[in-house]
Every structure is written in C-alpha cells, then in structure tokens.
Design an enzyme around this catalytic site. Structure first.
Site, PDB file in Angstrom:
ATOM      1  CB  CYS A   1      -2.085  -5.565  -0.084  1.00  0.00           C
ATOM      2  SG  CYS A   1      -0.905  -6.477  -1.085  1.00  0.00           S
TER       3      CYS A   1
ATOM      4  CB  CYS B   1      -3.012  -8.773  -1.952  1.00  0.00           C
ATOM      5  SG  CYS B   1      -1.498  -8.513  -1.053  1.00  0.00           S
ATOM      6  CG  ASP B   2      -6.674  -7.524  -1.824  1.00  0.00           C
ATOM      7  OD1 ASP B   2      -6.344  -8.722  -1.876  1.00  0.00           O
ATOM      8  OD2 ASP B   2      -6.718  -6.880  -0.770  1.00  0.00           O
TER       9      ASP B   2
END
Ligand SMILES: Cc1cc2nc3c(=O)[nH]c(=O)nc-3n(C[C@H](O)[C@H](O)[C@H](O)COP(=O)(O)OP(=O)(O)OC[C@H]3O[C@@H](n4cnc5c(N)ncnc54)[C@H](O)[C@@H]3O)c2cc1C
Lengths: 305, 109
Positions: A133, A136-137
């Site tokens: 993701c 997200c990261d």
C-alpha cells in the site's frame, strides 16, 4: 432478530453503490465490512478515471462521499467480518464475529486483495520495508530507494506516486513491456526518478530487521542480480476474496464468482458485484455499475419469491 | 481522544512506555493514513474493555519521527506491545476487533 431484505457483504465501491440503491429503494438492508469502508479504492492515492470528478479524486475522499450518500438514505453499515455463510436456507444466513445476520437476498461484493510474491523474506519483512500500500507507507521512504514489483496499472500508478517521496524508484517487471495504460507508461518513461529492470522476477527479499536488498533473476538469460533498496512495494496481481463462499456458490478456476448477465450467482437470491465476479474489467466505475445492477436484480428476485 | 488511550511523544516515550510497570501497547499512526483511521476506533474499543490489563497509547509518527525510526516502523498502522521496556509483540494493519484481540490474547487472557 430482524430478517433483512438484503445483506451486502463488502463495503468497497460495489457494496457502497449497492447500499445506496437498496436504501433508496426502501429495502431493509445491512452492509457488512470487515476492514475499511471504500475497499481497495480507499487505499488509492488518486482516481482519475471515475466520471464526475474532473480533477480526479483521492480514493479516501471518494469512499467517504459514497458512504455519506448511502447513509443519507438510511444504509446501515456494520464493521465485522463474514466468516461463514449458509445460502441454502430460505432466509440466508451469514455468521459474523458476534453472531448471525439473515436476509432474503444477498450481494457478494468482497473484491480482491493483493497477491503475495511468495518469496523468502516477504512475510518476515512485512511492515519493515515490504508493503502492498503506497498511500499508507510511501511517506516513510522520503529520499530513500524503492523497488516496485509489477507492470500493470496499479504498479505503475503507485510507482509514480512513490516517486514524489523516493530518491529513486526501480520497477521490476517480468516481461519486456508494461501492461499499464498508455498514459501511465508515458508518464513513467518521462519520470527522471524511475528506472526499469525488465524480464526479471524477484527471488528473495533480504535484510536484517528491515529491507536492505532484493535478489532478482532475469527470466530470459537466467542471470541473477542484487538490487540495494530500502523498500519493496508489491503489485503482482490479486486474489478474489471468495474463500468463505466456495462451498455455497460456483466459482471459476481462479476463484472468481460466476454470474449471469443479471449478476445472479449459482445460489438462488445471491448476486455478485465488482472485482469479485468473473469479468475483464476491475475498476471503480465498473464496480459501481455492478452494485446498481445487482440491487435491481435482487429487487426483481424479491418481488417474485 | 478517549480516556483509555493516551498520546505519547518522542519526549515522554521513555517515561510513559519504556518505564511503564504494566505492558503498554503503542499504535503508530499518522493523520494521512486511511487504515489508521479505521484502526483507531478498534483500539479505543479494546482499550475500554481491557484497560485494567495494559496501557493503550498512540504515537503520531509525523510529529515523533525519532521513536518511529528507533523501532523501524515503516508501515502504519503498526502496533507494538512493550513489556518491561522491550518490544514483545508487533503486528501491522487495520483489522477487525476479534483479530486484534486474538493478536494480544496472551496478555488479555
Ligand atoms: C493500487 C490500486 C490502484 C487502483 N487505481 C484505480 C484507478 O485509478 N481507477 C479505477 O477505476 N480503479 C482503480 N483500482 C481498482 C479499484 O480500486 C477496484 O476495482 C475497486 O475498488 C473494486 O471495488 P469492489 O467494491 O468490487 O471491491 P474492493 O474495493 O476490493 O472492496 C471489497 C471490500 O470487501 C471487504 N471484504 C472482503 N471479504 C469480506 C468478508 N468476508 N466480510 C466482510 N467484508 C469483506 C473488503 O475488506 C473490502 O473493503 C485500483 C486498485 C488498486 C489496488
């Protein structure tokens, strides 16, 4: 316990569109989502090909809008996981973490999840440099080196996004050309931070406590190489979330739900919508269209039983 | 913020988490992270039911990069349970409450 007219399993764009149509049609409807309303869409930085948003929209924002719109008509969403189903009873039952819910009809909209690479180091280093993701990261990799594995739309979209943070983005792809849309290909070839390693597969991910390098093998020459990197983002395909349905409805050999043109499955009163069903297009726009069609079909079914 | 989940920072991490006499679960999160928004109500719910057994804390990784880097948090939400100052359990990602509790069952009973 109330017996609903309709149960919707999964709260991605297909489930949310179905929820909107069903609630607005005044069906008593319950949507069950195990993780995150918006599904895969909510993990996508920018969606540019969903009509009505001329500048594109973030996936999270689209998810929030779809949810608000459905809730405005009274859709109820429960955050829990469907662990098993029984579609053979006249009122179908789904079992959640905290008990059973029943409905006269059901829509399966459980979508897909990323496929793992299946190489040594992947599980051990998940959350320590291995990610599925980018939204997200990605921000953890400011001025760091990143490898993106894959050559489809998701891989290239996310590689472009990651190039905003990273010092370098290396795309490792098992073929000698990308499968991604032409517009994404053009952008990625013009991106100064992006580099391509063609015809290559990842054989292991290495690092002590966090990702340090990646071993790759050229599928044409058999040559192996090591790529030093701080992060690995994996976009090598998807698996349908259909394990809980496998004894109840017909699936194809890859696990996708088989449907007729009205989206009916092999079980009476059960319909499937979005990425989870057999079909060539896996997009927000097609998932939303499916959600609407599945409700229209379910309503017709409910009128006739 | 709920009464059972408190905020920690680079400044007070040592005092509040490392030196804690009870086990302390830390939720590493950031405002831009979609899955974190999903995870935090789960944490609050678990905290309200189990605050007698452990502490529940959250650390904003944007504002507290030192602690996030020290524990090599490269994905959020990451949950790390500290016991006697040491990380003893670590798991990543938003998940339903049942699975969250299952990850901690050794400590929650
Ligand atoms: C990185 C990436 C980029 C993308 N970019 C684009 C783009 O630019 N444009 C575009 O149109 N599409 C894009 N897509 C594809 C798009 O996100 C999907 O086609 C769309 O989200 C499919 O919607 P869905 O509702 O069918 O399934 P999903 O979005 O997968 O949602 C399914 C939901 O069901 C839930 N679920 C699964 N099993 C259960 C269970 N047992 N119980 C309860 N809930 C369950 C899941 O948690 C999930 O929230 C992208 C996808 C990815 C991964």
């Amino acid at each position: 316990m109330t017996n609903h007219d309709l149960l919707i399993i999964g709260g991605g764009p297909a489930g949310l569109a179905a929820g909107l149509y069903a609630a607005r049609a005044r069906l008593s409807v319950l949507l069950i989502e195990k993780e995150m309303v918006g599904g895969q869409m909510a993990t996508t930085e920018l969606i540019e090909n969903y009509p009505g948003f001329s500048e594109g929209s973030s996936g999270v924002e689209l998810a929030e809008k779809m949810r608000e719109q459905a809730e405005r008509f009274g859709l109820r969403i429960e955050l829990d996981e469907v662990m098993s189903v029984d579609f053979t009873r006249p009122e179908m039952a789904v079992t959640l973490g905290d008990g059973e819910r029943t409905g006269r009809a059901a829509i399966i909209a459980t979508g897909r999840r990323p496929q793992l690479l299946g190489v040594p180091g992947e599980i051990e280093l998940r959350g320590r440099g291995v990610s599925y993701c980018a939204t997200c990261d990605g921000p953890f990799f400011r001025d760091k080196r990143i490898v993106v594995v894959g050559g489809g739309n998701s891989a290239i979209e996310e590689a472009l996004y990651l190039s905003r943070f990273a010092s370098e983005v290396v795309v490792v792809h098992r073929r000698d050309k990308l499968r991604a849309d032409r517009v994404l290909q053009e952008r990625s070839f013009n991106n100064k931070k992006m580099r391509f390693v063609w015809d290559s597969v990842v054989t292991s991910i290495e690092g002590d406590g966090k990702v340090e390098a990646l071993a790759v093998r050229n599928v044409k020459t058999g040559k192996t190489a090591s790529i030093a990197t701080d992060g690995v983002f994996v976009y090598v395909g998807n698996l349908p979330n259909t394990e809980v349905f496998k004894d109840e409805i017909e699936l194809d050999e890859r696990g996708y739900v088989i449907v007729d043109p009205e989206l009916a499955t092999s079980a009476r009163g059960v319909f499937a919508a979005g990425d989870v069903r057999v079909g060539p297009a896996k997009q927000v726009a097609t998932a939303v269209g499916d959600g609407a069609l599945a409700v229209i079909s379910a309503e017709r079914y409910l009128e006739n039983v | 913020m709920s009464e059972n989940v408190f905020e920690v920072s680079d400044g007070d991490f040592e005092a509040k988490v490392i030196k804690s006499s009870k086990p302390a679960l830390v939720d590493f999160w950031a405002p831009w992270c979609g899955p974190c928004r999903v995870a935090s109500p789960v944490v609050e719910q678990v905290a309200s039911e189990h605050h007698d057994k452990m502490l529940f804390a959250k650390l904003n990784v944007d504002e507290n990069p030192k602690t996030a880097a020290e524990f090599e948090v490269l994905s959020i939400p990451t949950f790390i349970l500290f016991e006697k100052g040491k990380p003893v359990k670590r798991f990543v990602g938003a998940m339903p409450k049942d699975r969250f509790v299952a990850e901690l069952k050794t400590w929650l009973g």
